[in-house]
Design an enzyme around this catalytic site. Structure first.
Site, PDB file in Angstrom:
ATOM      1  CE1 TYR A   1      -2.406   3.228   2.553  1.00  0.00           C
ATOM      2  CE2 TYR A   1      -3.724   2.478   0.695  1.00  0.00           C
ATOM      3  CZ  TYR A   1      -3.483   3.397   1.700  1.00  0.00           C
ATOM      4  OH  TYR A   1      -4.309   4.481   1.842  1.00  0.00           O
TER       5      TYR A   1
ATOM      6  CG  ASP B   1       5.912   3.884   0.380  1.00  0.00           C
ATOM      7  OD1 ASP B   1       4.718   3.597   0.139  1.00  0.00           O
ATOM      8  OD2 ASP B   1       6.245   4.657   1.296  1.00  0.00           O
TER       9      ASP B   1
ATOM     10  CE  LYS C   1       2.535   4.902   7.844  1.00  0.00           C
ATOM     11  NZ  LYS C   1       1.141   4.947   8.311  1.00  0.00           N
TER      12      LYS C   1
HETATM   13  P1  KE4 Z   1      -0.707   8.515   4.355  1.00  0.00           P
HETATM   14  O1  KE4 Z   1      -1.260   9.188   3.105  1.00  0.00           O
HETATM   15  O2  KE4 Z   1      -1.746   7.699   5.078  1.00  0.00           O
HETATM   16  O3  KE4 Z   1       0.047   9.482   5.256  1.00  0.00           O
HETATM   17  O4  KE4 Z   1       0.440   7.480   3.857  1.00  0.00           O
HETATM   18  C1  KE4 Z   1       0.106   6.506   2.909  1.00  0.00           C
HETATM   19  C2  KE4 Z   1       1.099   5.367   3.031  1.00  0.00           C
HETATM   20  C3  KE4 Z   1       2.108   5.273   2.084  1.00  0.00           C
HETATM   21  N1  KE4 Z   1       3.033   4.282   2.149  1.00  0.00           N
HETATM   22  C4  KE4 Z   1       3.002   3.366   3.149  1.00  0.00           C
HETATM   23  C5  KE4 Z   1       4.036   2.294   3.172  1.00  0.00           C
HETATM   24  C6  KE4 Z   1       1.987   3.429   4.145  1.00  0.00           C
HETATM   25  O5  KE4 Z   1       1.955   2.494   5.119  1.00  0.00           O
HETATM   26  C7  KE4 Z   1       1.021   4.439   4.087  1.00  0.00           C
HETATM   27  C8  KE4 Z   1      -0.115   4.538   5.088  1.00  0.00           C
HETATM   28  N2  KE4 Z   1      -0.195   3.486   6.045  1.00  0.00           N
HETATM   29  C9  KE4 Z   1      -1.514   3.186   6.569  1.00  0.00           C
HETATM   30  C10 KE4 Z   1      -1.389   2.060   7.598  1.00  0.00           C
HETATM   31  N3  KE4 Z   1      -1.003   0.858   7.013  1.00  0.00           N
HETATM   32  C11 KE4 Z   1      -2.150   4.396   7.164  1.00  0.00           C
HETATM   33  C12 KE4 Z   1      -3.356   4.107   8.031  1.00  0.00           C
HETATM   34  C13 KE4 Z   1      -4.623   4.610   7.385  1.00  0.00           C
HETATM   35  O6  KE4 Z   1      -4.777   4.460   6.141  1.00  0.00           O
HETATM   36  O7  KE4 Z   1      -5.447   5.140   8.139  1.00  0.00           O
END
Ligand code: KE4
Length: 432
Positions: free
Chosen positions: A145, A240, A268
């Site tokens: 993801y 990523d 994060k």
């Molecule tokens: P954000 O747009 O949520 O800040 O980041 C997206 C993203 C990009 N790359 C990786 C490897 C990520 O894990 C994420 C977001 N992680 C999820 C949890 N697995 C965020 C939690 C959520 O979607 O509420």
């Protein structure tokens, strides 16, 4: 009896005005068969919900809280910055300091652009790779993801995988056609795509340690193979590191595994809990980013003073106190070893994957090394375990396909309480 009436009432109220009552799908607890908890406050390793229950927290806001919730120096930095205003929409010294700090910690990054989320970082990195190579296709991995930009919601992991809807409605077929899907830990699947799409692939984007299928480490040589394939075929290698950056080591997964990507995305931890993302890498690639180059990307709140103040304290703390990673390793190993004891004592079909302070307990007796093995996990038994742990004051990610996170605020007592709760919760989940 574990009652959460205030959360229930707030959820009903939220559902009237917010889609699904939440601002991010995984928070809805859909895959664990109960309504979501509404959190009132957090400190250190603990969360408190609106009904007054306290929990030992292993979600850590999905990764940012490596120093623990409400970390004093971060709170002070944000308070101080706020007295000088919250955003100017103009250049500030803090943004230079932040860029210099990232470059100091992650040597593959020669220039970096701040954005406001991990999604913005990966979306921008993909556009940049296409601009740099004048190619249109990208390769991602099933179950990984990278945020919710259209190009990634193709067999996405994390929320989309959990919701059982790998391809999201609203993503056009033309966009979907630009994204090729390979298999994590199977380099040959990337080689096949490179060879069948000669000269068309702009980038390979990978979670160097997968968090969004649950934690899956790279097998020996896998990341090296991606590096070699990208070199051979002229594609941009994007790590990523939104989740792994500053998490698995001060320099992220690329430091841990000794691989130099062309671009890296961050999120994060980089914001210390405030909305921050970033993308950076080779000068020749980053030089294409406007206003220096022609590739456009922008953001009203990018690099805003509050987020920079919080993020700088977080990164400086991690860089200046490398013993933090020894503490994270010690605490995480204590939990892993304790769980292994429970698994052996009770002969349970469970597997643990861990890289430093990110880890997952998979409800399967088989090794979990890729998408196909991850999705075999027993979601029903995970749900029983999740709810039993919640009732015992342990807050896990409400999905089998997520990573858990340790912070330096966790204590040995927290771990021992977690292990006691885990043994009874697992016996319940397996009717022992
Ligand atoms: P954000 O747009 O949520 O800040 O980041 C997206 C993203 C990009 N790359 C990786 C490897 C990520 O894990 C994420 C977001 N992680 C999820 C949890 N697995 C965020 C939690 C959520 O979607 O509420």
């Amino acid at each position: 009896m574990f009652e959460t009436p205030r959360s229930e009432a707030l959820y009903q109220r939220a559902c009237k005005v917010i889609p699904g009552g939440v601002n991010s799908p995984v928070r809805a607890f859909k895959s664990v068969g109960r309504s979501p908890l509404f959190i009132k406050k957090a400190n250190g390793s603990k969360l408190w919900d609106e009904d007054g229950h306290s929990y030992i927290d292993y979600v850590g806001s999905w990764g940012p809280m490596i120093l623990g919730h409400a970390h004093g120096p971060i709170i002070e930095a944000v308070k101080k910055a706020a007295t000088d205003g919250t955003s100017y929409g103009a250049a500030t010294k803090l943004e230079i300091e932040m860029a210099e700090q990232i470059i100091k910690m992650v040597p593959s990054v020669e220039m970096v652009r701040m954005v406001n989320s991990g999604t913005e970082a990966t979306m921008s990195a993909i556009r940049l790779a296409r601009a740099f190579t004048s190619r249109e296709k990208i390769v991602k991995f099933a179950g990984c993801y990278h945020g919710h930009a259209d190009s990634f919601l193709i067999k996405a992991g994390s929320g989309a995988l959990t919701l059982g809807v790998p391809d999201s409605p609203g993503v056009t077929s033309s966009v979907a056609a630009g994204t090729l899907t390979a298999q994590f830990n199977h380099a040959e699947s990337v080689q096949q795509l490179m060879e069948s799409h000669q000269g068309q692939i702009a980038a390979v984007i990978v979670e160097p340690v997968v968090g969004n299928m649950g934690c899956i480490p790279p097998k020996g040589g896998f990341l090296n193979a991606l590096r070699d394939l990208c070199n051979k075929h002229g594609a941009v290698l994007i790590f990523d590191e939104v989740m792994t950056g500053f998490r698995v080591s001060p320099g992220g997964a690329q430091e841990l595994y000794g691989i130099k990507p062309d671009l890296t995305t961050f999120g994060k931890i980089i914001g210390g809990g405030l909305p921050v993302g970033a993308y950076g890498g080779r000068n020749d690639i980053m030089s294409m980013v406007a206003p220096l180059g022609p590739m456009y990307q922008a953001g009203t709140l990018s690099g805003n003073p509050l987020a920079m103040a919080a993020g700088l304290v977080a990164l400086k703390t991690l860089q200046e106190r490398p013993e933090i990673y020894e503490t994270l390793e010690r605490l995480s190993a204590r939990l892993e070893n304790g769980l292994n004891g429970i698994i052996q004592r009770n002969r349970l079909p469970l597997r643990q994957n861990r890289v430093g302070s990110m880890f997952t307990l998979f409800f399967t007796g088989e090794l979990v090394e890729d998408y196909d093995s991850a999705i075999k996990a027993d979601k029903e038994r995970f749900t029983l375990y999740f709810n039993a742990m919640l009732q015992r004051g342990i807050y896990l990610a409400p999905s089998q396909f997520e990573a858990a996170f340790m912070s330096v605020a966790h204590t040995e007592d927290d771990i021992d309480q977690t292990l006691n709760s885990a043994e009874s919760s697992l016996r319940l989940a397996f009717d022992k």
